[in-house]
Write a protein that holds these residues in place. Structure first.
Motif, PDB file in Angstrom:
ATOM      1  N   VAL A 283      -4.339   5.179  -0.042  1.00  0.00           N
ATOM      2  CA  VAL A 283      -4.420   4.296  -1.076  1.00  0.00           C
ATOM      3  C   VAL A 283      -3.943   4.431  -2.205  1.00  0.00           C
ATOM      4  O   VAL A 283      -3.022   3.478  -3.016  1.00  0.00           O
ATOM      5  CB  VAL A 283      -5.440   4.119  -0.778  1.00  0.00           C
ATOM      6  CG1 VAL A 283      -6.275   2.586  -1.814  1.00  0.00           C
ATOM      7  CG2 VAL A 283      -6.009   3.224  -0.131  1.00  0.00           C
ATOM      8  N   ASN A 288       1.350   2.094  -2.009  1.00  0.00           N
ATOM      9  CA  ASN A 288      -0.236   1.016  -2.187  1.00  0.00           C
ATOM     10  C   ASN A 288      -1.162   0.429  -3.189  1.00  0.00           C
ATOM     11  O   ASN A 288      -1.779  -0.325  -3.085  1.00  0.00           O
ATOM     12  CB  ASN A 288      -1.130   1.871  -0.865  1.00  0.00           C
ATOM     13  CG  ASN A 288      -0.635   1.844   0.096  1.00  0.00           C
ATOM     14  OD1 ASN A 288      -0.457   1.329   1.033  1.00  0.00           O
ATOM     15  ND2 ASN A 288      -0.962   2.830   1.104  1.00  0.00           N
ATOM     16  N   THR A 318      -4.688  -1.622  -0.063  1.00  0.00           N
ATOM     17  CA  THR A 318      -3.566  -1.572   1.134  1.00  0.00           C
ATOM     18  C   THR A 318      -3.330  -0.488   2.015  1.00  0.00           C
ATOM     19  O   THR A 318      -3.395   0.863   0.788  1.00  0.00           O
ATOM     20  CB  THR A 318      -2.490  -1.793   0.973  1.00  0.00           C
ATOM     21  OG1 THR A 318      -2.064  -3.380   0.621  1.00  0.00           O
ATOM     22  CG2 THR A 318      -1.137  -2.408   2.222  1.00  0.00           C
TER      23      THR A 318
END
Length: 400
Positions: A283, A288, A318
């Motif tokens: 992440v 991301n 995400t």
């Protein structure tokens, strides 16, 4: 869910020899000041003997029939009847629980233990969580570090990949859902149980595993040990995961801390102590981390200069092309002065409060974690409803 909320509500059932017909219990549930959606509720039921593995529970209410589950209670011979309710704000409903011998439910939680390494919890064959408890018993701190504290992983909606961090650079001490503090001994040294450079947390043993159609629960005793291996404190960590109709995770993280070395100061800072959730280290990639967004209660903000005792925080991040939402809930009975660290773009966030752990007075910390995989960010109203379920659950009365 605190057991003492229901200690005045007891029913005595005899399951030593179940009659041919089912034993029924009538329960009344009041929703209170919040809508309830698949909210876990339970009522203590004192049993003169443990029910056998062939005992099933079915609960019928306004929405039809749902599975129930008997789990061990806090005292010897006691059991909790657990199930899920969905009610509108202010609504009162009557439920009838039918307890009888019968075939097990089709969809249930189950544990799978990879001895010496991890304990998986599955629902209907799908992996939901993984409790990592491997320990490298080596005097070399660098060799011991990768397994120097137990933690809990969360899987994606398919049960294939973990969405929490196993460690890794640049923050190898960030691991899944975990608990850590700097612990100062009376007139002695301070040990860092967050970074675990020369001390460690080690599983002693499991004391409970309960799995059925409503919940999966495990309790582990964890020793927080000094460099000589002597316990500074002992943690009784209970992880409970509740059934939800969608592949979501509703998880209670309850830790009772008991000192073994006199009066202790548990401290640190909001960035490096408390109960924290750490998303997978991927992440933190440039692609991301730009999608990481936090949600807070109205007119509140995290951090040392922010709101003390903020009830909750939530994040969307995400990973592998999918969006995940996580809510972290801080129970109002936890020690006061809690501060949320909730702004890192790699989605490490949680609640911290300094506290004094007296030699003769254990402290219990309660947090709830909600996780879902969805493109839709959690709204303030959604998280507040989750918090109401946790902090102010429906009132349950056993009528028979």
């Amino acid at each position: 869910m605190p057991v003492r909320r229901f200690l005045g509500v007891l029913a005595v059932l005899s399951l030593l020899a179940l009659p041919a017909r089912a034993v029924e219990v009538t329960l009344e549930v009041e929703a209170g000041d919040s809508d309830r959606v698949e909210t876990p509720v339970c009522a203590p039921i004192l049993l003169p003997a443990s029910p056998g593995a062939d005992v099933t529970v079915e609960v019928e209410g306004p929405g039809g029939k749902v599975p129930g589950q008997l789990v061990p209670g806090p005292e010897k011979g006691s059991f909790m009847l657990a199930w899920l309710v969905s009610l509108k704000k202010g609504e009162k409903a009557t439920y009838k629980a039918k307890i009888e011998k019968g075939a097990a439910a089709d969809k249930v939680f189950a544990f799978q233990d990879e001895k010496g390494d991890h304990l998986d919890l599955l629902f209907d064959g799908r992996k939901v969580t993984r409790f990592m408890y491997a320990f490298t018993d080596d005097p070399d701190a660098k060799k011991r570090f990768p397994n120097a504290k137990p933690f809990t992983h969360v899987f994606d909606a398919k049960g294939q990949d973990v969405i929490t961090s196993p460690g890794g650079q640049p923050f190898p001490h960030h691991r899944g859902i975990f608990l850590g503090y700097k612990v100062k001994l009376p007139n002695g040294p301070t040990y860092d149980f967050w970074h675990v450079p020369n001390c460690w947390q080690r599983l002693d043993r499991f004391t409970q595993q309960a799995a059925g159609p409503v919940l999966g629960r495990m309790t582990a005793l964890v020793n927080w040990a000094d460099p000589k291996g002597e316990p500074v404190l002992v943690e009784e960590r209970t992880i409970t995961v509740y059934r939800q109709s969608k592949p979501e995770v509703l998880l209670d993280f309850v830790s009772t801390l008991t000192s073994r070395m006199g009066d202790l100061d548990l401290g640190g800072d909001p960035e490096h102590a408390g109960c924290q959730y750490r998303a997978h280290f991927d992440v933190g990639s440039a692609e991301n981390k730009k999608n990481t967004k936090y949600v807070f209660p109205p007119d509140m903000k995290p951090g040392g200069a922010g709101t003390k005792d903020m009830p909750w925080a939530a994040v969307q991040y995400t990973l592998r092309g999918s969006a995940f939402e996580v809510a972290h809930l801080n129970h109002p009975e936890n020690p006061k002065g809690a501060i949320y660290s909730a702004y890192r773009d790699y989605a490490r966030f949680g609640s911290y409060a300094p506290m004094k752990l007296a030699a003769d007075k254990p402290i219990t910390l309660r947090h709830r974690i909600y996780v879902r995989e969805s493109p839709d960010a959690l709204t303030q109203a959604e998280v507040q409803r989750l918090y109401d379920d946790f902090a102010r659950p429906p009132k349950v009365t056993v009528k028979q």
